[in-house]
Every structure is written in C-alpha cells, then in structure tokens.
Motif scaffolding. Structure first.
Motif, short mmCIF file in Angstrom:
data_model
loop_
_atom_site.label_atom_id
_atom_site.label_comp_id
_atom_site.label_asym_id
_atom_site.label_seq_id
_atom_site.Cartn_x
_atom_site.Cartn_y
_atom_site.Cartn_z
N LYS A 409 0.87 -1.27 0.03
CA LYS A 409 0.03 -0.12 -0.08
C LYS A 409 0.82 1.21 0.05
N TYR A 410 1.88 1.33 0.93
CA TYR A 410 2.46 2.46 0.92
C TYR A 410 4.08 2.47 0.21
N ASN A 411 3.81 1.86 -1.12
CA ASN A 411 5.12 1.50 -1.95
C ASN A 411 4.74 2.70 -2.93
N HIS A 458 -3.77 10.56 2.58
CA HIS A 458 -3.11 9.43 1.63
C HIS A 458 -3.71 8.10 2.33
N SER A 459 -3.77 7.87 3.55
CA SER A 459 -3.92 6.65 4.29
C SER A 459 -5.59 6.26 3.77
N ARG A 460 -6.50 7.38 4.07
CA ARG A 460 -7.74 7.10 3.68
C ARG A 460 -8.10 6.87 2.31
N GLY A 468 -4.11 -1.57 11.27
CA GLY A 468 -3.68 -2.71 10.84
C GLY A 468 -2.47 -3.08 12.14
N LEU A 469 -1.66 -1.78 12.31
CA LEU A 469 -0.33 -2.07 12.80
C LEU A 469 -0.63 -2.33 14.49
N ALA A 470 -2.00 -1.79 14.65
CA ALA A 470 -2.19 -2.06 16.25
C ALA A 470 -2.69 -3.55 16.53
P1 ADP Z 1 -3.61 1.72 7.91
O1 ADP Z 1 -4.91 1.13 7.90
O2 ADP Z 1 -3.55 3.08 7.68
O3 ADP Z 1 -2.55 1.17 7.06
P2 ADP Z 1 -1.78 0.81 10.09
O4 ADP Z 1 -1.93 0.55 11.35
O5 ADP Z 1 -1.48 -0.56 9.33
O6 ADP Z 1 -2.85 1.63 9.47
O7 ADP Z 1 -0.43 1.67 9.71
C1 ADP Z 1 -0.31 2.97 10.31
C2 ADP Z 1 0.44 3.92 9.51
O8 ADP Z 1 1.84 3.52 9.62
C3 ADP Z 1 -0.15 4.07 8.15
O9 ADP Z 1 -0.99 4.91 7.95
C4 ADP Z 1 1.22 4.64 7.57
O10 ADP Z 1 1.22 5.94 7.56
C5 ADP Z 1 2.56 4.00 8.25
N1 ADP Z 1 2.91 2.80 7.54
C6 ADP Z 1 2.64 1.46 8.11
N2 ADP Z 1 3.18 0.61 7.39
C7 ADP Z 1 4.32 1.32 6.38
C8 ADP Z 1 5.05 1.18 5.46
N3 ADP Z 1 5.45 -0.01 5.06
N4 ADP Z 1 5.49 2.12 4.85
C9 ADP Z 1 5.39 3.34 5.14
N5 ADP Z 1 4.46 3.76 5.95
C10 ADP Z 1 3.66 2.81 6.73
#
Ligand code: ADP
Length: 506
Positions: A409-411, A458-460, A468-470
């Motif tokens: 996604k963030y690529n 950008h994320s939205r 996700g990360l939580a």
């Molecule tokens: P989201 O659902 O927004 O992806 P996450 O909890 O997975 O939420 O990630 C939190 C934030 O961390 C993301 O909004 C993004 O800004 C950043 N992030 C996570 N993984 C990456 C990555 N691989 N490269 C760049 N930014 C990242």
C-alpha cells in the motif's frame, strides 16, 4: 458551605495523621526550633544553681574556718564568754540568714545562734564524721538550705602518725577513731533563698523570652509550611483546571524542581491523551465514513434497479454482484474492528497449533500478489530455512498479511517488497522490507497506536483505518514476540517480527 466544612475536616484529619507535607514541615520546624531552646534554658538554670551553691558553700566554709580558729584562740569551747566570738557568730548567722551551732567534744550544743538547742546533745552522722576531721556540706534544694559541718581544730596538738596513717585519719583495729585535735564542731545551716529568688527571676525572664521565641517559631513554622507546599497546591490547581476542562494546554509550575518534574510528567501524559483523543475522533469519523461508503454504493445500486422497469436479468445479475462485493467490504471493516476489540479485551485465548510458517507465508503472498500487481509492485519471498512453529494461525495470518499489505500500500509504482523468513533455535523472524515512501522518524514511535496514520488523507485514499499495525502488535505480543521497524523517508521501511518457536504460556 458543606463543601468547605468537609475540606476543613479533611485538612485537619491530614494534619493529625501527619499525612500532609505541610503538617510535617510545621512539626519539624517546631521541634527543631523549640526543643534546643527549652533544653538550653533548663541547662543554663541547672548550671547556675550548681555554681551558686558551690560558691556559697566555699565562701561560708572559709568564714567558718576563720571563726573556728578564733574559737580555739579564745578558748571559747571551755569559757563560752568571749563577746567577740558571740558577735562574730551572730554576724555570721545574720549575714547568711542561717543558724550556727557550736558542739563541744562531749557532743553537747554549747552555742546556738537561734538559742533553741543549747545544752542538747547532737549525735548525727555528720557530727561524728566531723569529729574525725572531715568537713561536710549538703545542699537541700527542696527546703532551700545548705548544711555545713566544720571541725574546730586545735593545731597546736601534735599527734603521732599511727601505723603510717596520716594525722587526723587515725584508724585502730580497722575502726576510724576521732581526731584528737578536733575539739568541737560547728554545725551551720544557711538559707539559699537568694539563689532560689535569683532562679525564679531568671526563670520568669526566660519564660517570657521562651514564649516570645515559641510564638516566633510557630509563626515561622506556619509560614514555611505554607510557602513550601504552595507550589504543590499550584500543581493540583493546574491539574484540576485541566481535569475540569478550563484549560487544555500544557501546564507550568516552575517554582520547584520537584513540581517541574511532576508537571513535566503530567504534560507528557496530557500530550499522550491528546494524541489518543485526536486519533479516536479521527477513527470514529473514518470508521463512519468507511462503513457508510459501501452502504451508499449499495443504496445507489438498489435504487437504480428499482427506478427502472423491465430491467434485464443480466443487469440485475451485475448489480447484485456489485452489491455483494460492497457487503464483503463492509464485513471486512467490521471484522477488523471486532478483531481489535477482542485483542483489546484480552478475551481471545490463542488457538495455538503447530504451523508450517513457510506454507502460511506462501499462501498469504499468493492472496496479496494480485493487489501488488495492480500497483506494479514486485513481491519477493526468501525462505532461509523451513520454519515450523507453535502459533495461532488466524492471528499470525493477520500479522503477516497486515505487514505485507502495508508494504504494498505504501509503496511506489514499480517498487518491490521483500519477505525474508529465518529462524534460530529459539525464534523465527519474519522480515518485510519495501521500497516505499518510508516513515518519518518522529512518527515511528506512534505507528502502533490505534487509529494513528502518518498521512491521514493518503491513508484514507488507499483505505487505511490506522488499525492494521495496532492489531499486528497486539497479536505479536500475545505470542510473546517483538516487532521493530527501521525506516528512511522516501526510501522504504523494514518491519522485523520475532516470535518464539515454542509458545510460552503465561
Ligand atoms: P493503515 O490502515 O492506515 O495502513 P496501519 O496501522 O497499518 O494503518 O499503519 C499505520 C500507519 O503507519 C499508516 O497509516 C502508514 O502511514 C504507516 N505505515 C505502515 N506501514 C508502512 C510502510 N510499510 N511504509 C510506510 N508507511 C507505513
């Protein structure tokens, strides 16, 4: 009114139980100030009394010795006629406000300046000792007099030194004998009223001084206890203002280093709460938005079908498929939320099983490759060794797919994602690197916080909710593992997950 009374009661209770810092400071200053002054007063008075009694005893003893010599010279013990001696004795007794009695060798009182005991016999321990040559003195503080017994010695009598004993200290058959030179004894008691009077005056003055000092010390103790604890009151007031909502900014109470530390810690907490609050608000609006979007699409699709008459079956089919995919999306969001809530409440026990991690990774990557292909991102998998571990398959899938999904996604367009699976004898590691946009250094600490997103718009846009990360971190911690990240803005990020091969139960 009731409130004020309750507050006063609380303060009094704190003072009594010494739980209040103010009460402790007050008490310490009071004790440190008052105890030495009282001790000093007592010491000075005692010292004065002792010295005064000693001085008077020595003075009177000397006078008595002189009179005793006169008595011998005038042969008073036998004649009792000397007017000079009588006058001297009267003068002595007047001068020292006392009584002088002369006791002759047969223990009879031959002269009493009070005129009471003349002719009587006195056999007291002091008198007997005195006949052995000893001068005695005794201070009676209770009745206020000094009693002095002085031997009347005829120095013209020379005695032989018996068995080496010093003259005047004659011992026969182990019993001490009267000194033959002692012709009589002067038994004197003098009043110490003047010492007592001086002591009373001194004591009165000292009491006034002491009272003044105690008042000053109490005032100082009170002022100090109030001044020293005021900064803490300011801290409480500032925190209460924040709590009650009058103030939402960082507070500052720089009066003391201690209050500064408390306030610093509070401000950090406030900052954290603000971030959480902001993220929560952001999340609520995002979730509402996310949940509403599929519903809106479904309504549009259904409305357009209803609005048309004789809709062809193919169109029905197509619209229904779109509606189903919107339902799936809605479902996914809700599933995500539920996953997080479950991990939050710790109600979900792990469903641990022995899983082939290589197979699991292959499966996840297979599912995600189509998404990567859409962004023209290449996904590479490097398995250093086969890994079999005790994990919860569903949660581990969440961990891996969230990390790989984020890396896609963030690529950037034409970017790459590399997944490396390795293990030692204790842990297996799952590393996801990407050539993406990276994460700014000051955001790294917060990315695991729920609802936190670096670039919200950008994320939205790409469908992120910040969950996700939580979810990933919670799942990793439940496996007693760790997750770390390194990232360079504009170049890419690397997430490293380390999980024990054998599940460690709590
Ligand atoms: P989201 O659902 O927004 O992806 P996450 O909890 O997975 O939420 O990630 C939190 C934030 O961390 C993301 O909004 C993004 O800004 C950043 N992030 C996570 N993984 C990456 C990555 N691989 N490269 C760049 N930014 C990242």
């Amino acid at each position: 009114m009731k409130n004020i009374l309750q507050k006063i009661k609380k303060v009094i209770r704190q003072y009594i139980s010494l739980r209040s810092l103010r009460a402790r400071i007050f008490l310490i200053v009071l004790v440190v100030g008052i105890v030495p002054s009282v001790a000093m007063r007592y010491g000075i008075m005692r010292n004065y009394e002792q010295r005064a009694v000693e001085q008077r005893t020595v003075t009177v003893q000397n006078q008595l010795k002189i009179v005793a010599d006169h008595l011998i010279n005038e042969d008073y013990l036998n004649t009792r006629t000397s007017k000079v001696i009588n006058a001297e004795l009267e003068m002595l007794s007047n001068l020292y406000d006392g009584r002088v009695q002369i006791i002759s060798g047969n223990l009879k009182v031959i002269k009493d300046t009070y005129g009471i005991s003349e002719g009587k016999t006195i056999i007291s321990e002091e008198v007997i000792k005195c006949f052995m040559g000893e001068s005695l003195s005794n201070y009676d503080a209770q009745y206020g007099y000094i009693e002095l017994t002085i031997p009347i010695i005829d120095n013209q009598i020379v005695i032989e030194d018996t068995q080496g004993a010093a003259a005047g200290n004659v011992i026969t058959n182990g019993v001490r004998q009267p000194d033959p030179r002692v012709k009589g004894v002067m038994l004197t008691s003098i009043s110490t009223d003047y010492i007592t009077d001086t002591l009373t005056i001194l004591s009165r003055k000292a009491s006034i001084l002491e009272a003044l000092m105690i008042m000053a010390i109490v005032a100082i103790a009170l002022i100090l206890s109030i001044v020293l604890t005021r900064p803490f009151e300011r801290v409480t007031k500032a925190i209460n203002e924040v709590k009650d909502g009058y103030n939402n900014e960082s507070i500052s109470v720089p009066d003391l280093a201690e209050t500064e530390h408390i306030v610093e810690a509070f401000n950090q907490l406030l900052q954290r709460m603000k971030v959480l609050d902001d993220s929560r608000q952001e999340f609520v609006s995002n979730v509402s938005h996310e949940l509403k979007t599929p519903l809106t699409s479904m309504k549009v699709l259904a409305d357009s079908l209803l609005a048309q008459e004789n809709v062809p079956a193919e169109l029905y089919q197509e619209f229904m498929e779109d509606i189903v995919s919107e339902i799936d999306r809605e479902n996914q969001i809700i599933t995500d939320l539920l996953a997080l809530v479950k991990m939050d409440k710790k109600v979900s026990a792990l469903n641990i099983a022995v899983i082939n991690i290589n197979d699991l990774t292959e499966l996840i990557l297979k599912r995600l490759r189509p998404i990567a292909r859409k962004k023209d991102v290449e996904v590479v998998f490097e398995s250093v060794r086969p890994v079999v571990a005790e994990v919860d398959e569903v949660k581990m899938t969440l961990v891996m797919s969230n990390l790989v999904e984020n890396a896609i996604k963030y690529n950037k367009e034409h970017g790459w994602v590399k997944v490396v699976l390795d293990a030692d004898h204790q842990y297996f590691t799952f590393e996801v690197s990407d050539s993406g946009i990276g994460i700014p250094e000051d955001c790294l600490a917060q990315i695991y916080e729920r609802f936190y997103r670096v670039d919200k718009s950008h994320s939205r846009e790409i469908g992120g909710t910040g969950l996700g990360l939580a979810i990933t971190k919670s799942a990793v911690l439940m496996h007693r593992g760790s997750i770390t990240v390194t990232s360079t803005e504009g170049e890419g990020s690397t997430f490293l997950v380390k999980i024990p091969l054998n599940y460690i139960a709590q």
